[in-house]
Design a protein around this motif. Structure first.
Motif, short mmCIF file in Angstrom:
data_model
loop_
_atom_site.label_atom_id
_atom_site.label_comp_id
_atom_site.label_asym_id
_atom_site.label_seq_id
_atom_site.Cartn_x
_atom_site.Cartn_y
_atom_site.Cartn_z
N THR A 261 -1.80 67.41 22.69
CA THR A 261 -2.79 67.04 21.69
C THR A 261 -3.64 68.24 21.30
O THR A 261 -3.88 68.50 20.12
CB THR A 261 -3.71 65.91 22.24
N HIS A 262 -4.09 68.97 22.30
CA HIS A 262 -4.89 70.16 22.06
C HIS A 262 -4.12 71.21 21.27
O HIS A 262 -4.62 71.80 20.31
CB HIS A 262 -5.36 70.73 23.40
N ALA A 263 -2.87 71.44 21.62
CA ALA A 263 -2.05 72.44 20.93
C ALA A 263 -1.75 72.01 19.50
O ALA A 263 -1.74 72.85 18.58
CB ALA A 263 -0.75 72.67 21.69
N SER A 264 -1.54 70.73 19.28
CA SER A 264 -1.32 70.23 17.92
C SER A 264 -2.55 70.45 17.06
O SER A 264 -2.45 70.87 15.91
CB SER A 264 -0.96 68.74 17.94
N GLY A 265 -3.71 70.17 17.63
CA GLY A 265 -4.95 70.42 16.91
C GLY A 265 -5.16 71.90 16.62
O GLY A 265 -5.60 72.29 15.53
N THR A 266 -4.83 72.74 17.59
CA THR A 266 -4.94 74.18 17.39
C THR A 266 -4.03 74.62 16.25
O THR A 266 -4.44 75.38 15.37
CB THR A 266 -4.54 74.93 18.68
N SER A 267 -2.81 74.14 16.26
CA SER A 267 -1.86 74.52 15.22
C SER A 267 -2.33 74.04 13.84
O SER A 267 -2.27 74.79 12.86
CB SER A 267 -0.49 73.95 15.54
N LEU A 268 -2.80 72.81 13.77
CA LEU A 268 -3.30 72.29 12.49
C LEU A 268 -4.49 73.10 11.99
O LEU A 268 -4.54 73.50 10.82
CB LEU A 268 -3.71 70.82 12.64
N ALA A 269 -5.43 73.37 12.87
CA ALA A 269 -6.66 74.07 12.47
C ALA A 269 -6.38 75.51 12.04
O ALA A 269 -6.84 75.96 10.99
CB ALA A 269 -7.68 74.04 13.60
N PHE A 270 -5.61 76.22 12.83
CA PHE A 270 -5.41 77.63 12.53
C PHE A 270 -4.40 77.87 11.43
O PHE A 270 -4.52 78.80 10.66
CB PHE A 270 -5.06 78.41 13.79
N THR A 271 -3.39 77.01 11.31
CA THR A 271 -2.45 77.14 10.21
C THR A 271 -3.15 76.87 8.89
O THR A 271 -2.95 77.59 7.91
CB THR A 271 -1.26 76.18 10.39
#
Length: 162
Positions: free
Chosen positions: A146-156
């Motif tokens: 969940t955290h990594a998905s959020g990181t990917s969404l935010a930074f992409t």
């Protein structure tokens, strides 16, 4: 000539001069005095992204191994849980980029920040949710994804929106 900052070019010892003979060994290159608003916005977004990514990726890796050891989770499982973050970010970044073009950058960024915060809070709450090593391992993996998905969404979305 612009009244901007200058860069100095001096050849090192034993090296041929960089400028033709008869010219000064110091060359001035015009550089802008100030950043444009777009350059400032880009720089701020990159700095915030680097700081947040470093914090969000590194923090669980420093505290988590001790916490997991107390819960009876093996060191190899700890390594797999910590490694989940960069793997999920790398695999989901192209999908997040497509999502940015279809939905828009700002909604993807907001969803990413929410998922990132939920993942971090969930990751920190796992020891209070269960003491069983097997259940804790599954919850840690879920929180990390969940955290990594959020990181990917935010930074992409941040990079794509520049």
């Amino acid at each position: 000539m612009d009244s901007g900052m200058t860069a100095v070019v001096i050849p090192s010892e034993g090296q041929a001069p960089l400028l033709p003979s008869g010219t000064s060994a110091i060359s001035t290159v015009p550089m802008p005095e100030r950043l444009t608003p777009h350059q400032r916005k880009t720089l701020v977004a990159i700095l915030i992204s680097v700081v947040l990514f470093t914090y969000c990726a590194a923090t669980p890796g420093t505290i988590f191994p001790l916490q997991a050891h107390e819960m009876g989770i093996s060191i190899s499982t700890v390594g797999a849980i910590v490694a989940t973050h960069p793997v999920v970010v790398a695999l989901s970044a192209p999908i997040c980029g497509l999502l940015c073009t279809r939905v828009g950058y700002f909604p993807v960024l907001c969803g990413g920040v929410v998922a990132l915060v939920v993942g971090m809070v969930f990751f920190g709450a796992v020891p209070w949710l269960t003491k069983d090593a097997t259940h804790a391992t599954l919850l840690f993996f879920a929180a990390r994804v969940t955290h990594a998905s959020g990181t990917s969404l935010a930074f992409t979305s941040t990079v794509a929106g520049l």
